[in-house]
Scaffold this motif. Structure first.
Motif, mmCIF file in Angstrom:
data_model
loop_
_atom_site.group_PDB
_atom_site.id
_atom_site.type_symbol
_atom_site.label_atom_id
_atom_site.label_comp_id
_atom_site.label_asym_id
_atom_site.label_seq_id
_atom_site.Cartn_x
_atom_site.Cartn_y
_atom_site.Cartn_z
ATOM 1 N N ARG A 1 -4.477 3.873 7.565
ATOM 2 C CA ARG A 1 -3.139 3.290 7.706
ATOM 3 C C ARG A 1 -3.142 1.809 7.339
ATOM 4 O O ARG A 1 -2.272 1.327 6.601
ATOM 5 N N PRO B 1 1.160 1.413 -0.163
ATOM 6 C CA PRO B 1 1.861 2.681 -0.431
ATOM 7 C C PRO B 1 1.465 3.275 -1.785
ATOM 8 O O PRO B 1 1.374 2.573 -2.793
ATOM 9 N N THR C 1 1.993 6.105 -4.921
ATOM 10 C CA THR C 1 2.978 6.924 -5.631
ATOM 11 C C THR C 1 2.395 8.271 -6.026
ATOM 12 O O THR C 1 3.140 9.165 -6.429
ATOM 13 N N LEU D 1 -0.479 11.118 -0.995
ATOM 14 C CA LEU D 1 0.492 11.153 0.104
ATOM 15 C C LEU D 1 0.327 12.413 0.947
ATOM 16 O O LEU D 1 0.494 12.382 2.166
ATOM 17 N N GLY E 1 -0.693 3.612 3.741
ATOM 18 C CA GLY E 1 0.332 2.816 3.080
ATOM 19 C C GLY E 1 0.906 1.650 3.854
ATOM 20 O O GLY E 1 1.939 1.108 3.480
ATOM 21 N N HIS E 2 0.229 1.188 4.920
ATOM 22 C CA HIS E 2 0.815 0.132 5.752
ATOM 23 C C HIS E 2 -0.024 -1.151 5.731
ATOM 24 O O HIS E 2 -0.034 -1.913 6.712
ATOM 25 N N ASN F 1 -4.614 5.233 -5.562
ATOM 26 C CA ASN F 1 -3.376 5.278 -6.345
ATOM 27 C C ASN F 1 -3.646 5.073 -7.833
ATOM 28 O O ASN F 1 -2.965 4.303 -8.517
#
Length: 282
Positions: free
Chosen positions: A109, A114, A116, A121, A128-129, A191
């Motif tokens: 976390r 984040p 894509t 995901l 993504g934080h 990502n």
């Protein structure tokens, strides 16, 4: 008679053991400080090593190293030990340094931006934080340490693996938070290497002569994600981009350790980083 001798021996042994028990003392490596984070909405643990001679009664002020993955069962103990060893007068590789280990709650976390990529995901829904965690570092951890301890403005960040990904993001997007970076086997595959593609433009205005960057990697093979490049190839490409971003200003070291892997590289890399950065440690 034999019974009496046995009883006497047993009594002496018990007395000896009792005396030993009263001599037992805790072995204290550092301090544990609990900090409530309004940014993250949770309590966080900081493990803090203070160098030999640290005292409120003198004028000495100290550099600070912030260690991601800083729990006692992660990287805090051996990293604090490396700093202690490297600051011995007969070694003299770093100035005596405060080490702040930030214990983890949820590193996926906290250490990832984040994504894509829909596959990421799906596999890592809590990710993504990192923006919140960076805000926690900037607005809560650093001010707390600077208020509570005698610091001198030199701030180093150490991150490995996902921690290395976060350290890279901070370097590219929030450079002034630290003036030295030790980035070890960063998970730049995250990502589809999107962070790596930002490197040149992001750093062109942030590279200063005071900025010192160490990047280390072992022989680690293919990472997760959609890539055909090994982790060491991606890390080498990252270091090359940093060196090309603004030559003649920041100092960038790249360190490839082919005898280490992703599980073993952290200790050796930190040791090497303290040696390579020794001329800029004070």
């Amino acid at each position: 008679m034999k019974y009496c001798l046995f009883a006497l021996a047993l009594t002496c042994t018990c007395l000896f053991l009792d005396a030993q028990d009263t001599a037992v003392r805790p072995f204290v490596l550092g301090q544990m400080r609990h900090l409530h984070s309004a940014v993250l909405g949770e309590d966080r643990l900081l493990n803090i090593y203070l160098p030999e001679g640290y005292s409120d009664s003198n004028r000495n002020r100290y550099p600070v190293t912030y260690l991601l993955d800083g729990s006692a069962d992660e990287d805090f103990i051996h990293t604090a030990g490396l700093y202690q060893f490297s600051s011995f007068p007969w070694v003299n590789r770093v100035a005596p340094t405060i080490v702040v280990g930030i214990a983890n709650v949820n590193r996926m976390r906290d250490f990832t931006f984040p994504a894509t990529d829909t596959a990421l995901l799906k596999h890592y829904p809590a990710s993504g934080h990192s923006a919140d965690f960076i805000s926690f570092l900037e607005k809560e951890v650093q001010p707390f340490i600077e208020q509570q301890y005698k610091t001198n403005g030199t701030r180093t960040l150490i991150g490995e693996s996902l921690g290395g990904l976060l350290a890279t993001q901070i370097l590219l997007q929030h450079t002034p938070l630290f003036n030295r970076y030790i980035i070890i086997s960063p998970s730049l595959w995250w990502n589809n290497e999107s962070l790596l593609r930002q490197t040149t433009g992001r750093l062109s205005f942030n590279m200063t002569p005071r900025l010192k960057i160490y990047i280390g990697t072992g022989k680690e093979g293919l990472p997760p994600g959609k890539t055909t490049r090994t982790m060491q190839e991606v890390t080498r490409a990252f270091a090359a981009k940093l060196k090309a971003a603004n030559p003649g200003t920041a100092t960038v070291f790249f360190d490839y350790m082919p005898t280490e892997n992703h599980a073993t590289v952290s200790y050796q890399a930190t040791y090497n980083a303290l040696r390579l950065l020794r001329d800029t440690a004070r």
